[in-house]
Design a protein around this motif. Structure first.
Motif, mmCIF file in Angstrom:
data_model
loop_
_atom_site.group_PDB
_atom_site.id
_atom_site.type_symbol
_atom_site.label_atom_id
_atom_site.label_comp_id
_atom_site.label_asym_id
_atom_site.label_seq_id
_atom_site.Cartn_x
_atom_site.Cartn_y
_atom_site.Cartn_z
ATOM 1 N N ARG A 1 15.126 46.352 17.402
ATOM 2 C CA ARG A 1 13.700 46.572 17.679
ATOM 3 C C ARG A 1 13.379 46.256 19.143
ATOM 4 N N THR B 1 17.808 54.321 3.254
ATOM 5 C CA THR B 1 18.736 54.348 4.388
ATOM 6 C C THR B 1 18.012 54.536 5.714
ATOM 7 N N TRP B 2 18.661 54.040 6.769
ATOM 8 C CA TRP B 2 18.175 54.237 8.133
ATOM 9 C C TRP B 2 18.729 55.561 8.664
ATOM 10 N N ALA B 3 18.196 56.007 9.784
ATOM 11 C CA ALA B 3 18.626 57.283 10.354
ATOM 12 C C ALA B 3 20.127 57.299 10.643
ATOM 13 N N GLN C 1 22.412 55.553 9.187
ATOM 14 C CA GLN C 1 23.139 55.563 7.920
ATOM 15 C C GLN C 1 23.166 56.959 7.303
ATOM 16 N N ASP C 2 22.068 57.701 7.462
ATOM 17 C CA ASP C 2 22.056 59.091 6.991
ATOM 18 C C ASP C 2 23.135 59.900 7.694
ATOM 19 N N GLU D 1 21.388 49.932 16.366
ATOM 20 C CA GLU D 1 20.731 50.902 15.482
ATOM 21 C C GLU D 1 20.143 50.240 14.243
ATOM 22 N N HIS D 2 20.319 48.915 14.124
ATOM 23 C CA HIS D 2 19.693 48.170 13.030
ATOM 24 C C HIS D 2 18.184 48.116 13.290
ATOM 25 N N PRO D 3 17.349 48.423 12.299
ATOM 26 C CA PRO D 3 15.906 48.496 12.554
ATOM 27 C C PRO D 3 15.281 47.168 12.974
ATOM 28 N N GLU D 4 15.898 46.041 12.633
ATOM 29 C CA GLU D 4 15.367 44.753 13.050
ATOM 30 C C GLU D 4 16.043 44.265 14.337
#
Length: 204
Positions: free
Chosen positions: A193, A8-10, A12-13, A187-190
């Motif tokens: 970015r 999970t991403w931050a 999502q946590d 907030e999506h890591p891709e």
């Protein structure tokens, strides 16, 4: 491999903890999401965790049509996601379950998950620890279902991508009467970015 670890991403946590708190404390939580943010998996995962570790807990999951709730071979359906999670768990975490169409029963602790389409009478007269409204903005009878669910559960978990003004979801989102968690695309890591913020000082 078809299945990969759920790392999970931050954001999502934070979302998973908010879902858990809503179910344990007993309040409604609306998730305003962008696409590809994992909202449906987060909701299913949080409910499945309760299903595994909380005795005698009853859950209801609704989607617009029955095939989106449970359909063999349809991995986008809600119940199929539970099946995948169960299948991929280590053996010691796999309770004895009874699986029938639209129903999953944990025979080890008495908890169960039931599914239903979002018809006019959905969930009427029921009692649940939590109820999930999948893509609520697309539900034809959203207002009626939300009103009925108030007597069914202390915890309505709803989520959707925007579907225009005037839906039951958008009205509830803007009402100030429900706690809102935002899952934005940035907030999506891709997709997010390289993002940055800039503060501009105002001058007289």
């Amino acid at each position: 491999h078809k299945y990969i670890p759920w790392v999970t991403w931050a954001i999502q946590d934070e979302h998973l903890l908010a879902l858990e708190d809503a179910m344990e404390t007993g309040y409604h939580l609306l998730t305003d999401k962008s696409r590809d943010m994992g909202s449906s998996w987060n909701h299913i995962g949080a409910i499945h965790h309760q299903f595994l570790f909380q005795d005698d807990s009853l859950f209801l999951e609704l989607s617009r049509v029955e095939s989106d709730v449970d359909q063999p071979g349809n991995q986008r359906s809600l119940m199929a996601k539970h099946d995948i999670i169960h299948k991929m768990l280590p053996e010691w975490m796999q309770p004895k379950i009874k699986r029938t169409r639209l129903h999953i029963v944990n025979e080890s602790n008495g908890s169960r998950i039931d599914g239903e389409s979002s018809n006019k009478a959905a969930g009427s007269g029921d009692r649940r620890k939590a109820a999930l409204l999948d893509e609520m903005a697309k539900m034809e009878h959203g207002d009626r279902i939300k009103a009925a669910m108030q007597d069914v559960t202390p915890c309505i978990l709803s989520y959707s991508t925007p579907w225009g003004p005037g839906t039951a979801y958008s009205k509830w989102r803007a009402s100030g009467q429900v706690k809102v968690f935002v899952l934005p695309w940035c907030e999506h890591p891709e997709k997010g970015r390289g993002r940055y913020t800039e503060q501009v000082k105002k001058t007289k």
